[in-house]
Design an enzyme around this catalytic site. Structure first.
Site, short mmCIF file in Angstrom:
data_model
loop_
_atom_site.label_atom_id
_atom_site.label_comp_id
_atom_site.label_asym_id
_atom_site.label_seq_id
_atom_site.Cartn_x
_atom_site.Cartn_y
_atom_site.Cartn_z
N ASN A 5 -2.07 0.35 6.76
CA ASN A 5 -1.35 -0.90 6.71
C ASN A 5 -0.60 -2.16 6.14
OD1 ASN A 5 -3.32 -1.85 5.79
ND2 ASN A 5 -4.59 -2.93 7.46
N PHE A 56 -15.64 2.49 6.86
CA PHE A 56 -14.12 3.11 5.91
C PHE A 56 -14.02 3.45 4.84
CE2 PHE A 56 -13.79 -1.26 7.77
CZ PHE A 56 -13.47 -1.81 6.66
N ARG A 88 2.90 -6.58 9.67
CA ARG A 88 2.12 -4.63 9.41
C ARG A 88 3.16 -4.75 11.53
NH1 ARG A 88 -3.84 -7.08 7.42
NH2 ARG A 88 -3.89 -5.96 5.40
N HIS A 142 -1.56 -5.50 1.23
CA HIS A 142 -3.38 -6.27 0.90
C HIS A 142 -2.25 -7.97 0.67
CE1 HIS A 142 -6.98 -7.02 -0.56
NE2 HIS A 142 -6.59 -7.74 -1.35
N LYS A 173 0.50 -1.15 0.19
CA LYS A 173 0.10 0.01 -0.35
C LYS A 173 0.92 1.12 0.16
CE LYS A 173 -4.04 -2.01 2.03
NZ LYS A 173 -4.87 -1.78 2.73
N GLU A 175 -9.80 -10.82 -7.80
CA GLU A 175 -8.50 -9.83 -7.36
C GLU A 175 -7.34 -10.21 -8.77
OE1 GLU A 175 -9.43 -9.17 -2.56
OE2 GLU A 175 -7.31 -9.71 -3.55
N ARG A 201 -1.28 -14.24 4.18
CA ARG A 201 -2.30 -13.23 5.44
C ARG A 201 -1.32 -14.00 6.37
NH1 ARG A 201 -6.67 -10.80 3.95
NH2 ARG A 201 -6.71 -10.45 6.48
N THR A 217 -5.20 -7.39 11.03
CA THR A 217 -5.61 -6.02 9.96
C THR A 217 -5.28 -5.04 10.82
OG1 THR A 217 -7.78 -6.96 9.12
CG2 THR A 217 -7.84 -4.44 9.04
N TYR A 260 -12.51 -2.53 -4.14
CA TYR A 260 -12.61 -2.66 -2.90
C TYR A 260 -14.67 -2.18 -2.78
CZ TYR A 260 -8.21 -2.63 0.15
OH TYR A 260 -6.98 -2.75 0.39
P1 IDP Z 1 -8.03 -7.07 5.31
O1 IDP Z 1 -6.87 -6.03 5.01
O2 IDP Z 1 -6.65 -6.87 7.10
O3 IDP Z 1 -8.32 -8.24 4.60
P2 IDP Z 1 -10.68 -6.30 6.09
O4 IDP Z 1 -11.34 -5.81 6.90
O5 IDP Z 1 -10.74 -6.91 4.03
O6 IDP Z 1 -9.10 -6.10 6.39
O7 IDP Z 1 -9.75 -4.28 5.35
C1 IDP Z 1 -9.88 -4.29 4.74
C2 IDP Z 1 -9.15 -2.48 4.40
O8 IDP Z 1 -9.87 -1.73 5.18
C3 IDP Z 1 -7.79 -3.02 5.68
O9 IDP Z 1 -6.63 -3.78 5.36
C4 IDP Z 1 -7.75 -1.71 5.97
O10 IDP Z 1 -7.11 -0.94 6.30
C5 IDP Z 1 -9.58 -1.30 6.40
N1 IDP Z 1 -10.08 -1.79 7.75
C6 IDP Z 1 -10.74 -2.58 7.82
N2 IDP Z 1 -10.89 -2.41 8.99
C7 IDP Z 1 -11.04 -0.49 9.42
C8 IDP Z 1 -11.85 -0.38 10.46
O11 IDP Z 1 -12.27 0.22 11.31
N3 IDP Z 1 -11.24 1.10 10.44
C9 IDP Z 1 -10.26 1.94 8.96
N4 IDP Z 1 -10.60 1.39 8.36
C10 IDP Z 1 -10.61 -0.47 8.17
MG MG Z 2 -9.53 -8.36 3.31
#
Ligand code: IDP
Ligand code: MG
Length: 141
Positions: free
Chosen positions: A114, A59, A104, A117, A11, A128, A87, A93, A51
């Site tokens: 973070n 968010f 991370r 992805h 990212k 994807e 993962r 996350t 997304y």
């Molecule tokens: P992941 O990237 O670990 O798969 P996902 O739940 O798929 O997590 O969420 C996608 C992205 O959205 C996350 O990597 C993060 O950047 C953002 N995100 C997820 N949950 C939150 C939140 O509660 N607040 C702000 N950003 C979030």
């Molecule tokens: Mg995800």
């Protein structure tokens, strides 16, 4: 065990920190091969489409704004159980909850910024990978 392909994105925060090589090195030393890659400045439409599953989340706008704030490095990783392995290397996350030694935990600041992805399942990996590398073959079951 099966050889899989998964989509990974470094990212904008991690690209700006100049740690692409350090992150690639985590993949390589853990049995994942980079089999396709490109650096790209995502458009708003690119990020919103990618997304789309999160469209209704509070968010969503912040996530899209962040993903287009600078170039990203997009790659397809291949290896035994590549989806789960990536993962595991990424960590949780929220970097504050990510296990020590994960990407991370080591390179990310916040749940918004973070660092990486990674696809979360065979079906999402397939969608994807073709989103950014149309025509690339994926056999994940
Ligand atoms: P992941 O990237 O670990 O798969 P996902 O739940 O798929 O997590 O969420 C996608 C992205 O959205 C996350 O990597 C993060 O950047 C953002 N995100 C997820 N949950 C939150 C939140 O509660 N607040 C702000 N950003 C979030
Ligand atoms: Mg995800």
């Amino acid at each position: 065990m099966a050889v899989e392909r998964t989509l990974s994105i470094i990212k904008p925060d991690a690209v700006a920190k100049n740690v692409i090589g350090k992150i690639y090195s985590r993949f390589e030393s853990n049995g994942l091969k980079v089999v396709a890659s490109k650096m790209k400045q995502l458009s708003r439409a690119d990020a919103e489409g990618f997304y789309a599953v999160h469209r209704e989340r509070p968010f969503f706008k912040d996530l899209v704004d962040f993903m287009i704030s600078g170039p990203v490095m997009i790659q397809v990783l291949e290896g035994e159980s590549a989806i789960a392995k990536n993962r595991e290397l990424m960590g949780a996350t929220d970097p504050k909850k990510a296990e020590k030694g994960t990407i991370r935990a080591d390179f990310a600041e916040s749940i918004d910024a973070n660092a990486v992805h990674g696809s979360d399942a065979p079906e999402t990996a397939k969608v994807e990978v073709s989103y950014f590398f149309p025509g690339m073959e994926v056999y994940n079951r």
